[in-house]
Design an enzyme around this catalytic site. Structure first.
Site, mmCIF file in Angstrom:
data_model
loop_
_atom_site.group_PDB
_atom_site.id
_atom_site.type_symbol
_atom_site.label_atom_id
_atom_site.label_comp_id
_atom_site.label_asym_id
_atom_site.label_seq_id
_atom_site.Cartn_x
_atom_site.Cartn_y
_atom_site.Cartn_z
ATOM 1 N N ASP A 187 -12.723 -8.689 2.776
ATOM 2 C CA ASP A 187 -12.628 -8.911 1.295
ATOM 3 C C ASP A 187 -13.880 -9.175 0.651
ATOM 4 O O ASP A 187 -14.892 -9.049 1.035
ATOM 5 C CB ASP A 187 -12.045 -10.081 1.151
ATOM 6 C CG ASP A 187 -11.060 -9.854 -0.119
ATOM 7 O OD1 ASP A 187 -11.124 -8.411 -0.848
ATOM 8 O OD2 ASP A 187 -9.739 -10.031 -0.644
ATOM 9 N N ASP A 242 -7.533 -5.059 -6.910
ATOM 10 C CA ASP A 242 -5.804 -4.790 -6.243
ATOM 11 C C ASP A 242 -4.802 -4.091 -6.572
ATOM 12 O O ASP A 242 -4.110 -4.301 -7.892
ATOM 13 C CB ASP A 242 -5.327 -6.037 -5.739
ATOM 14 C CG ASP A 242 -6.235 -7.309 -4.770
ATOM 15 O OD1 ASP A 242 -7.310 -6.589 -4.356
ATOM 16 O OD2 ASP A 242 -5.790 -8.526 -4.270
#
Length: 413
Positions: A187, A242
């Site tokens: 991430d 996201d």
């Protein structure tokens, strides 16, 4: 009177991929040259399918010749994960038949570790959630014929304030390899303002140095257009922020990802199918468009408790075959019209000179959507003067997918 000659012509056949049955409709006849994508030997002939930047993911670990398939914990469970949930999910992938269809990665997302490294500077699994440790969990998942994935961050901390791997790449990669990890989602939180082009390559090198083959999934959110540089770093790379379990989020992400159709490996995030925020038709469209775009098919729902509709969507073998087609060229939006452009045609090339085409109704009412097959075919194979139109009745927010398959037929004179 008419007679059948020995001359042969090509006939394009529409094979409709529905979720209950398959039908076949003939639409046009003409002579076709060799498909420009067969065996990947020739360059494409139109910008709409320009793959000049395309390569089979240059990390060099032999993975991701087709998009990855599996399951990830985040979309449904968030931080509420433990080793029993992961084991039960692995079991469910087997018992439901999902594993046989290719869903073979079982991926932990954020929150698997303790908030701090130990005295030796190593990451430690959360002692309450994973008392047996990640190595034992990997052994269990492997015993089912599946693969285990884990999560870290190219920053000081993960998004949920667990230890990140920035400046710890080699130690963490070695630890993951010793546990038997097969997949790393990496991430982009708490990145200290360091450019991603600088932060992501060290983990690639660290993973390669372990001697274990580990899928490297860059979750950079598309901030620095990773399609332009990540092909030599990771097996896949996120093109967007996201996804959320809403129609608005899913369609927005599809449009953003569409920009990168000329590149191999773009990842518009995981599937939300089955999480309850969209309708059956919206989830069906979500799955179809992700498959057409050659996006990773990573399930984000609780596969232990799927509805019949969710199971039907996720196990559609024809749609999965589109996603896993070895040609590996991303399909894209080729035409829009109607109110605010909500009548859409998406298409892409497949092996064996086939073309996948999707009618996507993004309006709020049912509609008849028309595709100009001559125009679509002329983009791929610009030799035909024919103007053939095909229409489909498509429910609101629904998608119908077709495959154009060339076959041999005899002409009548």
């Amino acid at each position: 009177m008419a007679k059948i000659t020995a001359n042969h012509v090509r006939v394009s056949i529409l094979t409709v991929i529905l979720y209950a049955y398959v039908t076949v409709v003939a639409v046009t006849a003409r002579v076709l040259p060799s498909h420009p994508y067969v065996n990947g030997q020739e360059k494409p002939i139109a910008k709409i399918y320009d793959t000049s930047k395309y390569g089979i993911l240059q990390l060099g670990n032999g993975l991701a010749t087709t998009p990855q398939m599996g399951w990830n914990s985040w979309n449904f469970f968030r931080c509420n994960i433990d080793e029993n949930v992961i084991k039960e999910t692995a079991d469910a992938l087997i018992t439901t038949g999902l594993a046989k269809l290719g869903y073979n990665y079982v991926n932990l997302d954020d929150c698997w570790s303790e908030p701090d490294r130990n005295s030796e500077g190593k990451m430690v699994p959360d002692s309450k959630a994973f008392p047996s440790g990640v190595k034992a969990l990997a052994d269990y998942v492997h015993s089912k014929g599946l693969k285990l994935g884990i999560y870290s961050d190219a920053g000081l901390y993960t998004c949920q304030i667990r230890p990140g791997s920035l400046k710890h790449e080699y130690d963490d990669a070695a630890l993951f390899a010793s546990w038997g990890i097969d997949y790393l989602k990496y991430d982009n939180c708490f990145n200290m303002g360091i450019e991603p082009e600088e932060r992501y390559p060290p983990m690639r090198d660290a993973l390669n140095s372990t001697g274990r083959t580990i899928f490297y999934s860059l979750c950079e959110w598309g901030v620095h257009d990773p399609a332009l540089w990540a092909g030599k770093i990771g097996n896949s790379w996120r093109t967007t922020d996201d996804i959320e379990d809403t129609w608005e989020s899913m369609t927005t992400i599809a449009d953003i990802n569409n920009k990168w159709a000329a590149y191999a490996g773009p990842d518009p995030d995981m599937l939300e199918v089955g999480n309850g925020g969209m309708t059956y038709q919206e989830y069906r469209a979500h799955f179809s468009i992700w498959a057409l775009m050659k996006a990773p098919l990573v399930i984000g729902c609780d596969v232990r408790n799927m509805t019949a509709e969710t199971y039907e969507i996720l196990t559609n073998e024809e749609v999965i075959a589109v996603n896993q087609d070895p040609l590996g060229v991303q399909g894209r939006k080729v035409d829009t019209y109607g109110p605010d452009g909500c009548y859409q045609i998406w298409a892409g090339p497949l092996t064996e000179q086939r073309t996948v085409v999707a009618f996507w109704n993004r309006c709020s009412k049912p509609a008849t959507i028309t595709a100009n097959w001559g125009a679509i075919d002329s983009i791929l194979l610009p030799v035909s003067p024919l103007k053939i139109y095909g229409s489909a009745q498509v429910d609101a927010h629904a998608c119908e997918m077709y495959i154009l398959t060339p076959v041999i037929a005899r002409s009548a004179t």
